[in-house]
Design a protein around this motif. Sequence first.
Motif, short mmCIF file in Angstrom:
data_model
loop_
_atom_site.label_atom_id
_atom_site.label_comp_id
_atom_site.label_asym_id
_atom_site.label_seq_id
_atom_site.Cartn_x
_atom_site.Cartn_y
_atom_site.Cartn_z
N TYR A 33 -15.26 -2.19 14.77
CA TYR A 33 -15.56 -2.77 13.46
C TYR A 33 -14.27 -3.24 12.79
O TYR A 33 -14.19 -4.36 12.30
CB TYR A 33 -16.29 -1.77 12.56
N TRP A 34 -13.25 -2.36 12.77
CA TRP A 34 -12.01 -2.69 12.07
C TRP A 34 -11.21 -3.76 12.81
O TRP A 34 -10.54 -4.60 12.17
CB TRP A 34 -11.21 -1.42 11.81
N LEU A 35 -11.29 -3.79 14.14
CA LEU A 35 -10.64 -4.88 14.89
C LEU A 35 -11.29 -6.22 14.56
O LEU A 35 -10.60 -7.23 14.39
CB LEU A 35 -10.72 -4.61 16.40
N ASP A 36 -12.62 -6.23 14.45
CA ASP A 36 -13.33 -7.45 14.06
C ASP A 36 -12.92 -7.90 12.66
O ASP A 36 -12.74 -9.10 12.41
CB ASP A 36 -14.85 -7.24 14.10
N GLN A 37 -12.74 -6.95 11.76
CA GLN A 37 -12.30 -7.29 10.40
C GLN A 37 -10.89 -7.89 10.42
O GLN A 37 -10.62 -8.85 9.69
CB GLN A 37 -12.32 -6.04 9.50
N MET A 38 -10.02 -7.33 11.25
CA MET A 38 -8.67 -7.88 11.36
C MET A 38 -8.73 -9.33 11.84
O MET A 38 -8.08 -10.21 11.24
CB MET A 38 -7.83 -7.05 12.33
N SER A 39 -9.50 -9.60 12.87
CA SER A 39 -9.62 -10.96 13.41
C SER A 39 -10.19 -11.91 12.37
O SER A 39 -9.70 -13.03 12.20
CB SER A 39 -10.51 -10.97 14.65
N ARG A 40 -11.23 -11.47 11.71
CA ARG A 40 -11.91 -12.31 10.71
C ARG A 40 -10.97 -12.68 9.56
O ARG A 40 -10.89 -13.86 9.15
CB ARG A 40 -13.11 -11.54 10.17
N HIS A 41 -10.24 -11.71 9.06
CA HIS A 41 -9.36 -12.00 7.92
C HIS A 41 -8.09 -12.73 8.34
O HIS A 41 -7.56 -13.54 7.58
CB HIS A 41 -9.07 -10.71 7.15
N GLN A 42 -7.63 -12.50 9.56
CA GLN A 42 -6.49 -13.27 10.06
C GLN A 42 -6.88 -14.75 10.18
O GLN A 42 -6.10 -15.62 9.82
CB GLN A 42 -6.04 -12.74 11.43
N ALA A 43 -8.10 -15.02 10.63
CA ALA A 43 -8.58 -16.40 10.73
C ALA A 43 -8.65 -17.06 9.35
O ALA A 43 -8.31 -18.23 9.20
CB ALA A 43 -9.95 -16.43 11.40
N LEU A 44 -9.07 -16.29 8.35
CA LEU A 44 -9.12 -16.84 6.98
C LEU A 44 -7.73 -17.23 6.50
O LEU A 44 -7.56 -18.26 5.84
CB LEU A 44 -9.73 -15.82 6.01
N LEU A 45 -6.74 -16.43 6.83
CA LEU A 45 -5.37 -16.72 6.40
C LEU A 45 -4.82 -17.99 7.04
O LEU A 45 -3.89 -18.60 6.52
CB LEU A 45 -4.45 -15.55 6.72
N ASN A 46 -5.41 -18.40 8.15
CA ASN A 46 -4.98 -19.62 8.83
C ASN A 46 -5.67 -20.87 8.31
O ASN A 46 -5.43 -21.96 8.81
CB ASN A 46 -5.21 -19.48 10.34
N ASP A 47 -6.53 -20.72 7.31
CA ASP A 47 -7.25 -21.86 6.73
C ASP A 47 -6.54 -22.30 5.45
O ASP A 47 -6.67 -21.68 4.40
CB ASP A 47 -8.70 -21.46 6.43
#
Length: 141
Positions: free
Chosen positions: A93-107
Amino acid sequence: MSAPALGGRAGSEILAKRPEFGGVRMKDDVKAYARMLVEAGLTLGVCDWGFCVYRQEYSACRGNATGPNPVRREPSTCARCKNFVVSAQHRTYWLDQMSRHQALLNDPALPTQTLKIARLRLEEAREMIWSIDSSARSTAR
């Protein structure tokens, strides 16, 4: 509760206080420990991101005598709560959250406030992963 490694603010407390489980009586030992916690007034709340060993006096979600507040109970509130525990089963769950929020920072099109929240959530997820991993390392010694 019987996982060898527990993270989160309440995880180290549980590891320090629980008896050593092992042998053929492990299932009975875990049940007895859980029963003792319930008799001490603890409520257990389970969710995808961890679980809550609920004690009203430490409740970040502002729960009441019957348990956590379902309206305010969410990953960020739980992550900063003294009742919160994570184990290896919550790592995904927390790894998925890391990926999701890292992707947001790249937008680059996202508003500054959204990016600020994404940074906070990314750091929160990193802390949970660190907590899970450090607990696993210390129990492996």
